[in-house]
Write an enzyme that holds these catalytic residues in place. Structure first.
Site, PDB file in Angstrom:
ATOM      1  N   SER A 197     -11.005  -0.560  -1.021  1.00 19.94           N
ATOM      2  CA  SER A 197      -9.768  -0.581  -0.229  1.00 19.94           C
ATOM      3  C   SER A 197     -10.045  -0.916   1.222  1.00 19.94           C
ATOM      4  CB  SER A 197      -9.081   0.785  -0.278  1.00 19.94           C
ATOM      5  OG  SER A 197      -8.284   0.936  -1.415  1.00 19.94           O
TER       6      SER A 197
ATOM      7  N   HIS B 183      -3.651   6.191   3.609  1.00 19.01           N
ATOM      8  CA  HIS B 183      -4.357   5.039   3.056  1.00 19.01           C
ATOM      9  C   HIS B 183      -3.809   3.729   3.612  1.00 19.01           C
ATOM     10  CE1 HIS B 183      -5.575   2.166  -0.188  1.00 19.01           C
ATOM     11  NE2 HIS B 183      -6.646   2.947  -0.267  1.00 19.01           N
TER      12      HIS B 183
ATOM     13  N   ASP C 141       0.854  -1.196   0.000  1.00 18.59           N
ATOM     14  CA  ASP C 141       0.000   0.000   0.000  1.00 18.59           C
ATOM     15  C   ASP C 141       0.886   1.241   0.000  1.00 18.59           C
ATOM     16  OD1 ASP C 141      -2.218   1.886   0.779  1.00 18.59           O
ATOM     17  OD2 ASP C 141      -3.310   0.016   1.084  1.00 18.59           O
TER      18      ASP C 141
END
Length: 605
Positions: A536, A242, A195
């Site tokens: 996600s 994220h 990620d």
């Protein structure tokens, strides 16, 4: 008293001047204030400009040659690329691959080489979370002792997503906030999160982290931070969080809370598999984008580190032969890969989720309804909670506002790109904020707190700019629509000129209008947790359940058995059996663990 800690530095706001070239009442230092020219969101959406030399990035896969080592093979492949005129960028010996920059003519020549299996584009991959970029204040990057995993916390840490997949039923059957002895919690399982990296300051993740690598900078940074770091190791800018969010959904710790919203559990949140070990491979940059080559090399690194599960909340629209080979190889090596289907709502899942070797995960809301943004079709194996998911983010990166007037508190939402800070001052009515002169009695260059009504066809950034030019050190915007609550608005782009700015509901606005002229306090703080939406966010729920199942017996269970446990026991949400929206259904930790326990139980004689 005011305190600005990030973008809240507004210079030159002193006594009003009389410059004839500016609007009446505009404060010195603000007359030339202009709106930022572009939004940060555009950095997420824009495509990279083609290189000026006309070359393109590709991944070349070669047939195996008879050399003593894989490295010797790849060296020979690299020589082939160089002879063709290409510029070799990276070598992947274990997969007989070389990434390079080549012209279209070079690409055609390489494709004709009998030793070349495929020439694939080194295409861009993107994060598949639909969140706005959070505020990311500068912070010192310090090394701290690694804490031991905590087995005790509180049930208030159990998020809606965690309860929806029934993970808490596995390791806290009596709901006392303590991990049950002898139950699977993720211990012994390594989950590699491919990620944007992670925030090493966040208390939720310190105990779980066992190693990382940064594939963006090509550095030996074992922390794989979600940040840009200079040559001395100092953080230049933190990313969007994220990777921190997805990692914490998997393995956030009990009782290890950061800064939470007023009224939320002070212990923060807990992950689906709270004692799993985290490997972090950073392949996405600060704008949420990365390359296929880095995904492939990260996947290889995860395997070298002994990862059982690889979780990827990223993807691209098209298949890629080199990437597919890499994921097929990982499956053959006993690794379970899990990836997000994508957020465009189309009938084609993103890749790598679409490869047969990968478990593709779509999103549902907390009512179990398919999320309209979730990509669907072949390759959708499971769904998980992916709408408004609460998890950790960059420390101080999630904005939160508090308004206090005469001891009465009002719920508020900071506008995107608001400055962080506190300010207490006289509340002044600035009307619709159409001009500097809209701010009435009490407006002074020495400072005040502006109240501005939404509406009038005026952009929020224009309203706030005009209030600042009149001397406002903080701004409250009153919503005019009852069903939106406080609303979720934006200042369009970051700027050092912005001041702490929030919006309040229509109901609160009506009360605050009656308090014009009184002292009101506004505090825009950065929290350590954020709600985010996207496939996600669904993906790490499935990855966490996989870690729970596998931790029943890491030595005896195989990746295929764990995959079957997830898919064969999912709660069927759509038409009976597999369907293109829900796949086999919502992952269910209780049923999946029970399935695996039966696999491990010898048959009765």
């Amino acid at each position: 008293m005011k305190r600005f800690v990030w973008l809240g530095l507004v210079g030159g706001l002193v006594a009003c001047g009389s410059d004839s070239n500016v609007e009446p009442q505009a404060c010195p230092g603000t007359a030339g204030m202009v709106l930022p020219p572009a939004t940060m969101a555009s950095a997420y959406q824009g495509e990279a400009a083609p290189p000026a030399d006309g070359t393109e990035a590709v991944i070349i896969t070669f047939r195996q040659r008879v050399f003593a080592t894989a490295k010797a093979n790849t060296d020979a492949f690299a020589e082939d690329v160089t002879r063709a005129g290409g510029q070799v960028k990276q070598r992947i010996p274990s997969l007989n691959m070389v990434s390079a920059r080549v012209s279209p003519q070079m690409r055609e020549a390489l494709a004709r080489n009998p030793d070349v299996v495929s020439v694939s584009p080194d295409r861009e991959v993107r994060a598949l979370g639909m969140m706005q970029r959070p505020m990311s204040p500068q912070a010192w990057l310090g090394a701290e002792p690694k804490p031991e995993p905590n087995r005790q916390g509180s049930v208030g840490e159990y998020t809606q997503g965690l309860k929806m997949v029934k993970a808490d039923k596995i390791w806290d059957a009596n709901a006392d906030g303590i991990l049950d002895e002898g139950r699977p919690t993720g211990t012994g399982i390594k989950v590699c999160v491919v990620d944007s990296g992670w925030d090493n300051r966040h208390p939720e993740l310190k105990a779980a982290f066992i190693g990382g690598k940064d594939f963006i900078h090509g550095s030996a940074n074992a922390l794989a931070l979600d940040a840009r770091v200079d040559s001395q190791g100092n953080v230049v800018v933190w990313g969007g969080g994220h990777g921190t969010h997805t990692a914490a959904t998997i393995a956030a710790q009990l009782g290890a809370g950061g800064k939470v919203r007023l009224g939320d559990d002070p212990n923060g949140t807990v992950g689906v598999a709270p004692t799993a070990s985290l490997l972090v491979a950073r392949v996405l940059n600060e704008t949420g984008t990365g390359s296929t080559t880095n995904v492939i090399t990260a996947l290889e690194w995860c395997q070298e580190q002994g990862a059982n599960i690889v979780s990827l909340s990223l993807g691209a629209a098209s298949k890629n032969a080199a990437e597919e080979l890499a994921f097929d190889t990982a499956k053959a090596n006993g690794v379970l890969t899990i990836a997000a289907t994508g957020n465009s709502g189309g009938a084609q899942v993103s890749f790598p989720a679409g490869y047969a070797s990968v478990v593709g995960v779509g999103a549902v809301n907390f009512a179990g309804e398919w999320a309209a943004f979730s990509q669907y079709g072949d390759g959708t194996n499971l769904v998980g909670p992916g709408v408004g998911v609460l998890s950790a983010t960059i420390v101080g990166g999630a904005p939160y506002g508090e308004v206090d007037a005469n001891g009465q508190q009002f719920a508020s939402n900071p506008l995107e790109y608001s400055a962080l800070g506190t300010y207490s001052g006289r509340l002044v009515d600035c009307g619709l904020g159409a001009s500097v002169t809209d701010c009435g009695e009490g407006a002074t260059c020495e400072g005040f707190l502006a109240y501005v009504d939404r509406g009038g066809g005026i952009l929020f950034e224009e309203k706030v700019r005009n209030a600042i030019r009149a001397g406002a050190k903080a701004v409250i915007i009153g919503n005019h629509t009852a069903d939106e609550g406080a609303g979720n608005f934006t200042l369009n782009a970051p700027s050092e000129r912005w001041v702490p700015t929030v919006s309040v509901s229509l109901e609160s606005a009506n009360v605050l209008r009656g308090m014009i002229g009184t002292q009101v306090a506004l505090d825009v703080s950065g929290l350590d947790y954020a709600l985010q939406t996207g496939t996600s966010m669904a993906t790490p729920h499935v990855s966490g359940v996989a870690a729970l199942v596998w931790s029943l017996d890491p030595q005896r269970l195989t990746s295929e058995q764990v995959r079957s446990a997830l898919i064969d026991t999912a709660d069927d949400l759509g038409p009976t059996g597999w369907d293109q929206n829900y796949g086999s259904g919502l992952v269910n930790a209780e049923k999946a663990v029970d399935f695996a326990e039966r696999l491990l139980t010898p048959p009765a004689p």
